[in-house]
Design an enzyme around this catalytic site. Structure first.
Site, PDB file in Angstrom:
ATOM      1  N   GLN A   1     129.394  32.312-104.168  1.00 60.14           N
ATOM      2  CA  GLN A   1     128.711  32.537-105.438  1.00 60.14           C
ATOM      3  C   GLN A   1     129.661  33.201-106.418  1.00 60.14           C
ATOM      4  O   GLN A   1     130.318  34.189-106.099  1.00 60.14           O
ATOM      5  CB  GLN A   1     127.460  33.393-105.228  1.00 60.14           C
ATOM      6  CG  GLN A   1     126.698  33.710-106.486  1.00 60.14           C
ATOM      7  CD  GLN A   1     127.047  35.082-107.040  1.00 60.14           C
ATOM      8  OE1 GLN A   1     127.689  35.884-106.377  1.00 60.14           O
ATOM      9  NE2 GLN A   1     126.643  35.339-108.265  1.00 60.14           N
TER      10      GLN A   1
ATOM     11  N   THR B   1     126.325  31.698-110.892  1.00 61.36           N
ATOM     12  CA  THR B   1     125.113  32.439-111.253  1.00 61.36           C
ATOM     13  C   THR B   1     125.217  32.939-112.689  1.00 61.36           C
ATOM     14  O   THR B   1     126.133  33.683-113.030  1.00 61.36           O
ATOM     15  CB  THR B   1     124.903  33.635-110.303  1.00 61.36           C
ATOM     16  OG1 THR B   1     124.700  33.143-108.974  1.00 61.36           O
ATOM     17  CG2 THR B   1     123.685  34.457-110.718  1.00 61.36           C
TER      18      THR B   1
ATOM     19  N   ARG C   1     114.218  50.543-115.255  1.00 60.51           N
ATOM     20  CA  ARG C   1     113.063  50.242-114.406  1.00 60.51           C
ATOM     21  C   ARG C   1     112.053  51.364-114.592  1.00 60.51           C
ATOM     22  O   ARG C   1     112.413  52.542-114.509  1.00 60.51           O
ATOM     23  CB  ARG C   1     113.466  50.140-112.941  1.00 60.51           C
ATOM     24  CG  ARG C   1     114.495  49.057-112.645  1.00 60.51           C
ATOM     25  CD  ARG C   1     114.833  49.000-111.168  1.00 60.51           C
ATOM     26  NE  ARG C   1     115.775  47.931-110.900  1.00 60.51           N
ATOM     27  CZ  ARG C   1     117.083  48.083-110.738  1.00 60.51           C
ATOM     28  NH1 ARG C   1     117.602  49.314-110.818  1.00 60.51           N
ATOM     29  NH2 ARG C   1     117.868  47.053-110.486  1.00 60.51           N
TER      30      ARG C   1
ATOM     31  N   LYS D   1     122.974  28.360-110.789  1.00 58.46           N
ATOM     32  CA  LYS D   1     121.825  29.177-110.398  1.00 58.46           C
ATOM     33  C   LYS D   1     121.305  29.955-111.603  1.00 58.46           C
ATOM     34  O   LYS D   1     122.068  30.599-112.304  1.00 58.46           O
ATOM     35  CB  LYS D   1     122.217  30.146-109.281  1.00 58.46           C
ATOM     36  CG  LYS D   1     121.081  30.987-108.746  1.00 58.46           C
ATOM     37  CD  LYS D   1     121.559  31.823-107.563  1.00 58.46           C
ATOM     38  CE  LYS D   1     120.443  32.677-106.999  1.00 58.46           C
ATOM     39  NZ  LYS D   1     120.066  33.777-107.920  1.00 58.46           N
TER      40      LYS D   1
ATOM     41  N   HIS E   1     116.625  35.379-111.020  1.00 58.12           N
ATOM     42  CA  HIS E   1     117.388  36.442-110.355  1.00 58.12           C
ATOM     43  C   HIS E   1     116.455  37.424-109.643  1.00 58.12           C
ATOM     44  O   HIS E   1     116.662  38.638-109.651  1.00 58.12           O
ATOM     45  CB  HIS E   1     118.273  37.192-111.351  1.00 58.12           C
ATOM     46  CG  HIS E   1     119.576  37.646-110.752  1.00 58.12           C
ATOM     47  ND1 HIS E   1     120.781  37.067-111.063  1.00 58.12           N
ATOM     48  CD2 HIS E   1     119.867  38.610-109.854  1.00 58.12           C
ATOM     49  CE1 HIS E   1     121.751  37.666-110.407  1.00 58.12           C
ATOM     50  NE2 HIS E   1     121.225  38.615-109.649  1.00 58.12           N
TER      51      HIS E   1
ATOM     52  N   ASP F   1     114.469  29.589-106.098  1.00 58.97           N
ATOM     53  CA  ASP F   1     114.806  30.926-105.615  1.00 58.97           C
ATOM     54  C   ASP F   1     113.846  31.909-106.266  1.00 58.97           C
ATOM     55  O   ASP F   1     113.737  31.959-107.484  1.00 58.97           O
ATOM     56  CB  ASP F   1     116.251  31.264-106.004  1.00 58.97           C
ATOM     57  CG  ASP F   1     116.775  32.521-105.324  1.00 58.97           C
ATOM     58  OD1 ASP F   1     115.952  33.360-104.910  1.00 58.97           O
ATOM     59  OD2 ASP F   1     117.998  32.668-105.219  1.00 58.97           O
TER      60      ASP F   1
ATOM     61  N   ARG G   1     108.010  34.485 -99.275  1.00 60.05           N
ATOM     62  CA  ARG G   1     107.700  35.481 -98.252  1.00 60.05           C
ATOM     63  C   ARG G   1     107.090  34.867 -96.995  1.00 60.05           C
ATOM     64  O   ARG G   1     106.903  35.555 -95.992  1.00 60.05           O
ATOM     65  CB  ARG G   1     106.725  36.539 -98.797  1.00 60.05           C
ATOM     66  CG  ARG G   1     107.276  37.380 -99.950  1.00 60.05           C
ATOM     67  CD  ARG G   1     108.431  38.249 -99.517  1.00 60.05           C
ATOM     68  NE  ARG G   1     108.882  39.122-100.581  1.00 60.05           N
ATOM     69  CZ  ARG G   1     109.815  38.802-101.478  1.00 60.05           C
ATOM     70  NH1 ARG G   1     110.402  37.604-101.425  1.00 60.05           N
ATOM     71  NH2 ARG G   1     110.174  39.655-102.419  1.00 60.05           N
TER      72      ARG G   1
ATOM     73  N   GLY H   1     116.112  35.933-100.560  1.00 64.54           N
ATOM     74  CA  GLY H   1     116.977  37.096-100.753  1.00 64.54           C
ATOM     75  C   GLY H   1     116.431  38.326-100.058  1.00 64.54           C
ATOM     76  O   GLY H   1     116.852  38.673 -98.953  1.00 64.54           O
TER      77      GLY H   1
END
Length: 394
Positions: free
Chosen positions: A128, A156, A165, A254, A278, A309, A313, A332
């Site tokens: 990548q 990517t 965040r 990507k 991402h 992507d 789960r 991921g």
């Protein structure tokens, strides 16, 4: 059955949270801003349903697929993830696990293990590449991957350097010197099994990026490599065409979420596209990747391999993504939870969970192979899709 075995990815995540220092665990959770995209990546699959059959079901099911010419035993491959202090064996353990289950791996430029080490344990490794450094530096990294035997290159581009965040970002040191070890020792002492695993390996978490090293120079730290990336002029479509002209191997882009971008990527000569945001770490408010998948697959799926992507789960999620047009999905966080829970065996455990779920999904809806899945196999509610970058019908 081993006491370390787990039956769901959710259980692997619970074990990862219990075993990893909080800063390491939260670096894996990541996300961006409010976390809306991070949540939607997972929640969107719950909006899709099945209408299972009860008789004339396929006694055997074929889960295999191909991606850029490589045969995979199941439509799941490892997505590249950056530097992580989850396990001493890092990407080498992940590569071995993927090889043991017959699938491919994407290896990050920011990985903690070199492309040479990982290709040695899994020849189905795609390197990548971030658009970082001068063109000469970029090409040198591509040539290094080629020389190591990488199966192809993943470029990517789904990153906008969003930093904040709402729940706070973990503290990530630039290097592990004495001062840093003292600062983080309370976290390590609360996770003795994690600390003991590293002590037994005879090493400390390596916060350098060996795949970003220039010839004759030591590997830069994560932040050193990240700084180079941030200061590099953003690529144009002409830049991507330049890369295509200098690399004749399998090439994936990507981060595609829009049909117009997908069409441009095909014109440039990419062999595969990954519909991705991402993992919710890019621009918050971007729709779940699975919502954008159908339009992209419809537009270019007959010309290039389309992958998905984000948010996978369980095996049923894979079935839904393939039915909506993906040839394969990339995972991921799911495999990182497995690595934290039980090393290489934990990653294999995660792949086995997904394989079993895919097989059950095919059985229930009466299909004998993943390649036979279509949107008609799903219950797709009105308004589920997000057809980005298309011209509205007049």
């Amino acid at each position: 059955m081993s006491k370390n075995w787990f039956e769901t990815v959710a259980e692997a995540q619970r074990r990862a949270k219990k075993s990893l220092p909080p800063s390491v665990y939260m670096a894996l959770v990541a996300g961006s801003e409010r976390g809306k995209t991070l949540e939607d990546n997972i929640d969107a699959y719950s909006e899709l349903g099945f209408a299972p059959h009860v008789a004339n079901l396929a006694p055997q099911r074929d889960l295999s697929t191909t991606v850029m010419g490589l045969h995979l035993d199941l439509p799941v491959m490892i997505s590249p993830t950056g530097v992580q202090a989850v396990h001493p064996d890092g990407e080498v353990a992940i590569g071995r696990a993927a090889a043991a289950r017959g699938t491919a791996m994407g290896l990050s430029s920011f990985a903690s293990k070199s492309v040479e080490e990982v290709v040695a344990v899994n020849p189905k490794t795609f390197f990548q590449l971030y658009w970082s450094g001068s063109k000469e530096v970029i090409l040198a990294r591509v040539e290094r991957a080629r020389a190591a035997g990488a199966a192809g290159i993943i470029v990517t581009l789904d990153w906008s350097f969003s930093q904040g965040r709402d729940w706070g970002s973990p503290s990530i040191p630039e290097k592990l010197d004495l001062k840093t070890m003292v600062k983080f020792s309370p976290e390590a002492l609360r996770r003795p099994a994690w600390a003991l695993r590293w002590l037994r390996s005879g090493a400390l978490p390596d916060l350098t990026t060996p795949n970003m090293a220039l010839p004759g120079q030591p590997p830069p730290t994560f932040f050193g490599a990240y700084g180079e990336w941030m200061q590099t002029p953003l690529p144009t479509w002409e830049d991507l065409a330049w890369l295509r002209s200098h690399y004749d191997g399998p090439l994936m882009l990507k981060g595609v979420m829009r049909v117009d971008d997908a069409l441009r990527a095909v014109d440039v000569g990419f062999d595969a596209l990954s519909v991705s945001n991402h993992g919710g770490n890019n621009l918050d408010g971007t729709p779940a990747s699975v919502r954008a998948l159908p339009a992209v697959a419809e537009a270019v799926g007959h010309q290039v391999d389309v992958l998905l992507d984000g948010g996978i789960r369980r095996g049923s999620d894979v079935v839904k993504a393939v039915a909506l047009g993906a040839k394969c999905v990339m995972i991921g966080r799911a495999y990182l939870w497995g690595l934290a829970a039980n090393g290489q065996a934990g990653v294999e455990n995660v792949l086995d969970i997904l394989r079993s779920g895919i097989d059950s999904g095919l059985l229930g809806i009466g299909k004998s192979a993943v390649r036979d899945l279509t949107p008609d196999d799903l219950l797709v509610p009105e308004g589920f899709e997000r057809r980005l970058g298309t011209v509205p019908a007049r």
